[in-house]
Scaffold this motif. Structure first.
Motif: not given
Lengths: 537, 537
Positions: A118, A122-123, A127, A158-159, A192, B318, B321, B325-328
């Motif tokens: 990551k 934030r991740h 996470a 990642e990200h 994303n 994740a 929660v 964090l997982y969508n743009h």
């Protein structure tokens, strides 16, 4: 020592075409590869000449573990590509050499490992639930251990792009941890998928300058820019690009290997494939769709069946003169063909051109052409579509040109009647049975067969009736069967359009049938398929 | 005076979102809009709030002429958009005011006209067969005439980018001819679709600086970069962008209106739509696919059913929660939803999350969850797929949670047997007849019906049996029916998967059935659809 660099491509290790169809591509809704599928996909990708094939996540997915075991046991011999195992860094607070997931990467025997880490604070904090120091230690420990074990290591950051925009220093620390521990490529991931090309290219350039690392790119298609972003990254200095076949992947998908490769080869003049391989792009794309069991996207750039299909009747005459003025590349470069579509919008010129393509000469026959255009228009108004059914169109045109007494001669058989009975019995068993009455070679033949379903039973009964009399039928199989329900015009009922793709081992051809009844529509397409074959038997 | 500027959007005339679905989009293989379809498309686009709707080519296409006549007669009232007629310049050697095609543009009564002109010397000389002077005169004469007639004129500079690379001076002369004669926007067209974003942005910037004209952009998707190119052009100074719904168009298609708009709104923060309208993007996209009779692309950026669908079991916990964090972007911004997919790759966490989405609480029931996961896995191995069939999945989960004696109670009916007979009679007539024997409300009922085809007959017979006893059935209709043939595992036969979308006017729901026999697969999906409705009746 096992090879860790691509072989047989002009650019060699200077540029990495990296495929992750088997790992990230398998995240696409609807895809579920068996181990045999995975081996078949890897063989096709290697044949095409990609540099790296990410085979999966050993230790996390049982099918992936099995795939690597089979590859290591000699079931997968790669000529061009290097096999890559994907995995995560050691767990927080642990030791890389004793981490079960990290051990699984070693056990996979893949010569290259891509580690995911990551690269967004934030991740890391929310996470992963560790601090940035530990996140960096997890990366550097794991990279060092794998490098010490003789593996070539790539890092998927990642990200990265979201993280870099939020807190660039943290994201760069993660890259440094990997690069300084011996990772060979730092792959910036738009996980994303929210990036646009101009901004992404700027970031890639800045990161490359700042870190000096070899930079890779991994894009998702959530802004519909995955291909553009990948190519822009290469223009900005990335020398490693991660793609999936046909853009398969989670959500909107990944960067499409075929469009990215097409752009690198045809637009940027980069020799990223072995000599001559670009002409295999279309075939490999379709074969991989077949294995994924996903209908090919007909409008896919470069490799789609419609990628070089021209509909406008108004352009057809100009296209006849100078096709290259109307195509961005020569379709043959990527193994595709130009097609002229026959539709109600098209006029005489395009039907004439299509006839030429199908070997039916309409050039000097204006009255035949008029009659053919009218017939096509009338049928299209009823729901027929010849755009994907060249074999049916050829039969239609030949009937127009040759008339009832032409070379086509007698049809191989004529139908008197058929009946299909489907029973869901009280014991729950479902039975389909078909009886056909046909005339073939002067004889009246009645035959019956059972089948899985109504069309299968009907096909089987027809074969029973014809096979003893028409031996060429033996080589012919139904390769694909597609059904589309078309809403009716106001006040009329819906109709069903059936497309049947047939094969005789050498050739494939597609026929169409339209009727209110799905079985009759299938019958019409089936009959066209047989007649088409009989003309070449 | 008729309005020639967009109304009700924050950016007003400063930015043009220009839709050409009805003209360039209709070039897509498989699309054939009726006049009623065209009116429906225009109304949806206006509702969404695009600034300009190119309605077609009056005088060249009879349907388009009729469309403009109906619009002028008051059948199309536009709240936001301005209607545009597309057409070509006067013929070589002629006079604009007496040219039949140019007159047709005036006769269309559209307040804005987009003229197309070749901006590539090779096309001028080889397709048009005139010299550059005459080509420029054709442009300036026609623009002057139309402006004199009170029209606002845009110029589509066809093949501009290829022409500019080949002979920039000629291409710029064509732009000057239009701009100096009073054309209001000069639209640079990547007609063959061969551009990449970094280069295209540079050209747009250079042309804008050099000419001072207001610049528009029109991109085709042949490099899979149409959306990226359009957005890059806007970043480089274009203030008019031409798109088509869902990227419909010739070959690989055009720039997708929904992805371009999503990017302009969500990434560049441009208020190109009326306030609140972005949340209609998903609905309008699907409605326009419906009218085009093309299955929506589930993986389309922003608006596809899978655009925010997460498959990975590993991420599911994740995502629970912190979904952002997982969508743009927040999917609600474009009227879409996040979905968690239930597949064999997914674990307990994602099935639990999916249950919550469907209103089935699996949280405190670990043993029920285990049993549900196992059942889903087993069915998916047999070819079932619940990814697109939430209603069937809900029934499966409820059965697991509630057991045989739960709230679901008795099924509304049980089947004893059915029989379907299909006859293609010697007179050529095809007849389908179905008989069902069912138990409903303690009674044994036998009913028969004819239908267009086997599934229709079976549905009709079942309705005949149930309707007198289950009045809620009356509001329920079959909205869509999809068939997919799945290849069997080695040594097994292919199976057929049927998806049925049902509607009761308020709601739509999708169910799935899988069987070797298409009619039985349809029956299974039909039964789920009825049971699902009965639970809400």
């Amino acid at each position: 020592m096992t090879r860790t660099e691509p072989a047989g491509t002009p650019l060699g290790d200077d540029f990495h075409l990296y495929d992750t169809t088997l790992r990230d591509g398998a995240q696409r809704e609807g895809i579920s590869y068996s181990v045999a599928d995975k081996l078949a996909v890897a063989r096709l990708l290697d044949e095409l000449g990609v540099g790296f094939i990410e085979g999966g996540w050993p230790g996390a997915m049982p099918k992936d573990t099995e795939f690597f075991a089979k590859a290591a046991a000699g079931e997968l011999i790669l000529k061009h590509a290097v096999l890559v195992a994907f995995g995560s860094t050691r767990k927080a607070g642990g030791t890389a050499s004793r981490d079960a997931q990290v051990r699984a990467l070693i056990d996979s025997q893949a010569p290259v490992v891509t580690l995911v880490a990551k690269a967004d604070r934030r991740h890391i904090e929310r996470a992963l639930r560790v601090d940035v120091d530990e996140a960096c230690a997890m990366v550097s420990d794991t990279v060092s251990f794998l490098v010490g074990e003789g593996r070539r290591v790539f890092l998927d950051a990642e990200h990265f792009f979201d993280g870099y925009a939020y807190d660039a220093e943290t994201s760069l620390r993660v890259l440094d941890a990997a690069g300084n521990a011996g990772a060979d490529v730092i792959v910036l991931c738009d996980t994303n998928g929210g990036q646009l090309p101009l901004g992404l290219a700027e970031t890639v350039r800045a990161v490359k300058e700042r870190t000096g690392f070899r930079i890779g790119i991994h894009c998702q298609d959530d802004t519909s820019c995955a291909v553009a972003n990948s190519v822009a990254a290469v223009q900005a200095g990335a020398t490693h690009v991660q793609c999936t076949a046909n853009g398969y992947g989670e959500r909107a998908g990944n960067a499409d290997l075929f469009a990215v490769t097409g752009n690198l080869v045809a637009k940027l003049g980069m020799e990223v494939l072995p000599a001559g391989s670009a002409a295999e792009l279309t075939r490999v794309s379709h074969a991989l769709a077949e294995i994924a069991n996903i209908a090919p996207d007909t409008h896919q750039a470069y490799v789609g069946a419609s990628a070089f299909a021209h509909k406008a009747g108004l352009h057809a005459s100009a296209i006849k003169v100078d096709p290259l003025l109307y195509n961005h590349i020569d379709p043959a470069l990527v193994g595709n063909d130009m097609r002229v579509l026959v539709t109600e919008m098209a006029g005489r010129a395009s039907l004439e051109l299509k006839g030429r393509e199908l070997g039916v000469d309409l050039a000097g026959r204006p009255e035949v052409l008029t009659s053919a255009v009218n017939k096509v228009k009338r049928l299209e108004a009823e729901g027929w579509s010849f755009e994907a059914a060249d074999a049916s169109l050829e039969l239609l045109l030949r009937k127009e040109v040759e008339g009832p007494d032409g070379d086509m001669g007698e049809p191989p058989f004529t139908l008197e009647s058929y009946r299909v009975v489907l029973d869901h019995r009280p014991d729950g068993v479902v039975v389909s049975e078909a009886t056909v009455k046909v005339h073939v070679g002067g004889e009246r033949v009645i035959a019956t067969a059972e089948g899985n379903g109504p069309v299968h039973a009907l096909d089987a009964a027809l074969r029973n009736a014809l096979l003893p009399r028409l031996s060429w039928l033996d080589s012919m199989t139904l390769a694909d069967y597609k059904v589309r329900i078309l809403p009716g015009h106001p006040g009329t009922d819906a109709v069903t359009r059936v497309l049947i793709e047939s094969s005789d081992g050498d050739r494939e051809w597609t026929t169409v049938g339209v009727h209110g009844n799905i079985v009759e529509a299938s019958w019409l397409a089936l009959c066209d398929a047989l007649v088409h074959k009989s003309l070449r038997a």
